[in-house]
Every structure is written in C-alpha cells, then in structure tokens.
Design a protein around this motif. Structure first.
Motif, PDB file in Angstrom:
ATOM      1  N   ILE A 136       0.841  -1.198   0.000  1.00  0.00           N
ATOM      2  CA  ILE A 136       0.000   0.000   0.000  1.00  0.00           C
ATOM      3  C   ILE A 136       0.877   1.249   0.000  1.00  0.00           C
ATOM      4  N   LEU A 137       0.561   2.182  -0.876  1.00  0.00           N
ATOM      5  CA  LEU A 137       1.182   3.505  -0.876  1.00  0.00           C
ATOM      6  C   LEU A 137       0.125   4.533  -0.491  1.00  0.00           C
ATOM      7  N   TRP A 138       0.547   5.513   0.304  1.00  0.00           N
ATOM      8  CA  TRP A 138      -0.347   6.621   0.635  1.00  0.00           C
ATOM      9  C   TRP A 138       0.069   7.847  -0.171  1.00  0.00           C
ATOM     10  N   LEU A 139      -0.931   8.536  -0.674  1.00  0.00           N
ATOM     11  CA  LEU A 139      -0.720   9.734  -1.475  1.00  0.00           C
ATOM     12  C   LEU A 139       0.256  10.713  -0.825  1.00  0.00           C
ATOM     13  N   GLN A 140       0.114  10.925   0.488  1.00  0.00           N
ATOM     14  CA  GLN A 140       0.898  11.951   1.180  1.00  0.00           C
ATOM     15  C   GLN A 140       2.402  11.670   1.136  1.00  0.00           C
ATOM     16  N   TYR A 141       2.783  10.415   0.871  1.00  0.00           N
ATOM     17  CA  TYR A 141       4.200  10.061   0.926  1.00  0.00           C
ATOM     18  C   TYR A 141       4.689   9.429  -0.371  1.00  0.00           C
ATOM     19  N   LEU A 142       4.071   9.807  -1.482  1.00  0.00           N
ATOM     20  CA  LEU A 142       4.588   9.363  -2.773  1.00  0.00           C
ATOM     21  C   LEU A 142       5.987   9.937  -2.989  1.00  0.00           C
ATOM     22  N   PRO A 143       6.887   9.182  -3.600  1.00  0.00           N
ATOM     23  CA  PRO A 143       8.237   9.709  -3.846  1.00  0.00           C
ATOM     24  C   PRO A 143       8.203  10.833  -4.873  1.00  0.00           C
ATOM     25  N   GLY A 144       8.987  11.868  -4.613  1.00  0.00           N
ATOM     26  CA  GLY A 144       9.035  12.997  -5.538  1.00  0.00           C
ATOM     27  C   GLY A 144      10.412  13.219  -6.120  1.00  0.00           C
ATOM     28  N   ASP A 145      11.226  12.163  -6.155  1.00  0.00           N
ATOM     29  CA  ASP A 145      12.590  12.279  -6.683  1.00  0.00           C
ATOM     30  C   ASP A 145      12.557  12.707  -8.148  1.00  0.00           C
ATOM     31  N   ASP A 146      13.487  13.579  -8.510  1.00  0.00           N
ATOM     32  CA  ASP A 146      13.504  14.127  -9.867  1.00  0.00           C
ATOM     33  C   ASP A 146      13.586  13.043 -10.936  1.00  0.00           C
ATOM     34  N   ASP A 147      14.450  12.044 -10.705  1.00  0.00           N
ATOM     35  CA  ASP A 147      14.622  11.029 -11.748  1.00  0.00           C
ATOM     36  C   ASP A 147      13.330  10.261 -12.002  1.00  0.00           C
ATOM     37  N   LEU A 148      12.575   9.998 -10.940  1.00  0.00           N
ATOM     38  CA  LEU A 148      11.343   9.223 -11.092  1.00  0.00           C
ATOM     39  C   LEU A 148      10.225  10.050 -11.725  1.00  0.00           C
ATOM     40  N   VAL A 149       9.989  11.254 -11.191  1.00  0.00           N
ATOM     41  CA  VAL A 149       8.876  12.052 -11.730  1.00  0.00           C
ATOM     42  C   VAL A 149       9.182  12.549 -13.142  1.00  0.00           C
ATOM     43  N   ASN A 150      10.456  12.805 -13.435  1.00  0.00           N
ATOM     44  CA  ASN A 150      10.802  13.208 -14.806  1.00  0.00           C
ATOM     45  C   ASN A 150      10.540  12.069 -15.785  1.00  0.00           C
ATOM     46  N   TRP A 151      10.794  10.844 -15.349  1.00  0.00           N
ATOM     47  CA  TRP A 151      10.523   9.675 -16.199  1.00  0.00           C
ATOM     48  C   TRP A 151       9.020   9.523 -16.442  1.00  0.00           C
ATOM     49  N   LEU A 152       8.232   9.705 -15.382  1.00  0.00           N
ATOM     50  CA  LEU A 152       6.787   9.521 -15.507  1.00  0.00           C
ATOM     51  C   LEU A 152       6.127  10.625 -16.327  1.00  0.00           C
ATOM     52  N   PHE A 153       6.604  11.865 -16.166  1.00  0.00           N
ATOM     53  CA  PHE A 153       5.935  13.009 -16.800  1.00  0.00           C
ATOM     54  C   PHE A 153       6.739  13.590 -17.963  1.00  0.00           C
ATOM     55  N   GLU A 154       7.728  12.860 -18.428  1.00  0.00           N
ATOM     56  CA  GLU A 154       8.642  13.366 -19.456  1.00  0.00           C
ATOM     57  C   GLU A 154       7.907  13.874 -20.695  1.00  0.00           C
ATOM     58  N   GLU A 155       6.987  13.093 -21.206  1.00  0.00           N
ATOM     59  CA  GLU A 155       6.298  13.449 -22.442  1.00  0.00           C
ATOM     60  C   GLU A 155       5.446  14.701 -22.265  1.00  0.00           C
ATOM     61  N   ASP A 156       4.768  14.818 -21.121  1.00  0.00           N
ATOM     62  CA  ASP A 156       3.905  15.978 -20.882  1.00  0.00           C
ATOM     63  C   ASP A 156       4.708  17.268 -20.777  1.00  0.00           C
ATOM     64  N   VAL A 157       5.886  17.182 -20.166  1.00  0.00           N
ATOM     65  CA  VAL A 157       6.736  18.371 -20.044  1.00  0.00           C
ATOM     66  C   VAL A 157       7.300  18.757 -21.408  1.00  0.00           C
TER      67      VAL A 157
END
Length: 403
Positions: A252-273
């Motif tokens: 289980i992951l909770w929204l409040q503690y999702l990882p916000g590391d640059d490498d991970l979020v850049n990978w997930l949102f790369e196309e949108d940016v």
C-alpha cells in the motif's frame, strides 16, 4: 561594506546562551485528528526543543465509537463534517481519560500545509471547516462551564500556516507565549526543530514508498495507491480498508508520501513536459486550475502519478460523508486514473458506520480484479514510457508479471 556603529561596537553580547526554562514538568496532550495526522512530527519536535520530554507529549488514541460515547457524549457541536465531529471524543479522552492529568491541551488550527507541490500550485491552504474545527468543538466543552479550567488545563489552539514557514515563528510566539512562557528566540529554535523533525520523517516515508515501487518493479508485482486526506489514516475514519487489502499481499502507498525524486517524476511526466502540456512534473494546471487547497491538489497530482506509474495498478479513493472539498474531484480523479486502464474503486461517504460485510465483499472484488488485470496494466503503462526507468531492474522488456 557595512561600517560598525557605536551600538554594534559597544553592545554587550552574552558569552553563553541564557539557561533554558524548565518545562520538564509540563504534560501536553495533542488531539490526534485532522491534519495533525500529517504534521504530528512538527509538534513533537517543537515541544521537545522547548524541553518537554517525549513521555509528557500525549496523543489521543485512534478515533472509535467507544471513544465518542465515553468521552464525547453531550459535548458535540453542529457540524456536517464527520472527522470534525469526532474531535469531541479526542478532547474528552485527553481531559478525562488520562492516568496522569495533562497541563495543556494543544489542538492547532492549521491554515496551510507543507506540500510537495508548493511553488507549483496557487496555494496549499486547508479546508476552512477542518482548520476551524478545534474552535468549533471547544464550544462543546464551554457551554455549561469551562471544563478545561475545572480540570486545570490550559487550552491552546494556535492559528498556524505550516505551508508558509517564514510566518510560523511569529504565529506560534503570539499564540503560545503565555501558555509556555516563550520568548522569540526559543520559539524560533523550536520551530526550526519542528520542521527538521517533520522533514526528516517525510523524507524517510517517501523513501520507503520508493523502496516499495522498486521492489514491485524488480519482482513484477502490483501495488495499490490510497487517494485520501491525511485523517483517513485514522482507523476510525478510514475503517482500515487499506489494511484489509494489504492482508491479501498487496503493498500500500499513501498519497501523502509518494516519492518525488527528480529522476522518477521526470521519467513519468517526461512526455507531458516536452510537449508543453505542463511546466513541471508537479504542475496540475492541466487538470485542476483552482489549485488552492493542499489536500485537494495532492489528490489530483496523486491521480496523475498513479495513472502513469506502471506498478500502481489500482487506486482506492476514500472520502468522508458529504465532504464538500472532495465532491468536485470525484469525476476528474476517476477519469485521470482510468485513462490508462488503471483500476479505480471509491469508498465514499465514510462515517461512524463500518459495514464490515460490505467492505469485505468490495475488498474481495478489488483483489479479484487486481489478480486478473495487473499484468496487463503494468505492461500497457511500460509501453508508454521510456525504457530508461530509474527504478532498479525495470525495463519495458521485463518478463511476465506475476500477481
């Protein structure tokens, strides 16, 4: 360069810090309600820096019907928000239910919250009903007589903007100087200690969430994200629905503690940016323009994170009875999550009633769909992302996913 004046030349400076005031005898009770669930470490760090020992910092227990009946009966106030109504039981427990009496009841009115989205949204304020909840419930303990005074308890409900750190020292000094006999310097030290404790805890929790995602990626396993407000972590508010699911083996992951590391979020949102749809991975203006409410903002961002992250194959949405802040987000959040075929289940209108049979049936339904569709969902999402995943062992060409 600045030149020294007579004042700076001859001003006497203490060679050592003045002795700290002895507050070791004080016992502080904190109502474990509302946004205290995501800011508790700030208050622990703040109080400990003031010289109050850990054993003298007392949190009320989890919300329960028994707590409300025993300690809150007859002291409720009119409020349609169920989590706010529950505060009366917590206050009563801290006043009447302690073996050693407390000296101070601390129940902050939190106006804004620290947020991973700070600087990317309009603001990070809290729900006004939740913010004012402590003062509303206090009235139930004053309507016939002052229950706090009768039990020799000082009631403290400081108005504080934890999302605007530069304001917090002045706010807490103004509100608490007579309660704790504070001066400005020690208030500033305590505020810094509080934020240090909160930041350390949050960083560890986010790292644990990343570790879970890494494990899921390495082992081809799905996990579940809970989209909810902080107080749904309270078993009496969220009914431990996530615990029922975890018992079936799903992390289980909770929204409040999702990882916000640059490498991970850049990978997930790369196309949108790259396409200019959003300015950064933390931008939610493409789906939510009225980005004032901290918890609402994070719910919308969590939905965006979940719909892109391959190993989050299911989102569980929790919401309390007739929550006016949540209602406008139901449809947008669901559409975002389901855009990539991610499973979405909502438990709405949660209140004191816990229909055990109904929850069990729904949990079994969720588990069935997870086991049936997770492998397909993971592969579909991986196909939409760059193969250079920052999570160890995760590649588009991964072998078959196990559930």
């Amino acid at each position: 360069m600045p030149f020294p004046t007579l004042r700076t030349w001859f001003e006497k400076k203490p060679s050592v810090e003045p002795p700290r005031k002895d507050r070791s005898h004080l016992r502080v009770g904190i109502a474990k309600v509302l946004n205290v669930w995501s800011t508790h470490q700030f208050w622990v760090g703040f109080l400990k820096e003031l010289g109050i020992s850990s054993e003298n910092i007392v949190f009320s227990s989890d919300t329960s019907e028994e707590q409300g009946r025993e300690f809150g009966k007859g002291r409720g106030t009119v409020d349609c928000c169920y989590p706010v109504k529950c505060i009366s039981g917590h206050y009563g427990e801290l006043v009447f239910g302690q073996k050693r009496n407390i000296n101070i009841l601390l129940s902050p009115m939190i106006h804004s919250l620290p947020s991973i989205l700070h600087g990317h949204v309009v603001d990070t304020v809290t729900c006004t009903r939740v913010m004012a909840g402590p003062e509303s419930i206090k009235a139930g303990f004053l309507k016939e007589s002052d229950i706090f005074a009768e039990n020799k308890i000082l009631y403290a409900s400081p108005f504080v903007s934890l999302g605007d750190r530069h304001m917090v020292t002045q706010q807490l000094f103004t509100s608490l100087k007579n309660i704790f006999d504070l001066d400005m310097e020690e208030t500033a030290r305590a505020v810094k200690a509080g934020f240090d404790a909160l930041d350390n805890f949050t960083a560890k929790a986010r790292q644990q969430s990343r570790d879970i995602l890494t494990w899921c990626a390495e082992n081809g396993k799905p996990c579940i994200l809970v989209l909810a407000r902080p107080y749904h972590m309270d078993p009496g508010i969220g009914h431990e629905i996530e615990g029922e699911l975890q018992a079936h083996g799903y992390p289980i992951l909770w929204l409040q503690y999702l990882p916000g590391d640059d490498d991970l979020v850049n990978w997930l949102f790369e196309e949108d940016v790259k396409t200019g749809r959003i300015k950064s991975p933390f931008d939610i203006s493409d789906v939510w323009t009225s980005s004032y409410s901290s918890n609402t903002n994070e719910i919308m961002w969590g939905a965006k994170f979940a719909t892109r992250c391959p190993w989050i194959t299911c989102v569980v949405r929790l919401s309390s009875y007739e929550c006016g802040m949540d209602q406008p987000t139901y449809t947008p959040a669901q559409k975002i999550v389901e855009a990539t075929g991610t499973l979405y289940f909502k438990f709405g209108d949660l209140d004191s009633t816990k229909p055990g049979g109904g929850i069990k049936i729904r949990v079994e339904t969720i588990v069935h769909y997870l086991s049936k569709y997770s492998a397909e969902i993971i592969q579909r999402k991986l196909n939409c992302l760059s193969p250079d995943c920052p999570l160890v062992g995760a590649r588009r060409s991964d072998p078959a996913v196990s559930t």
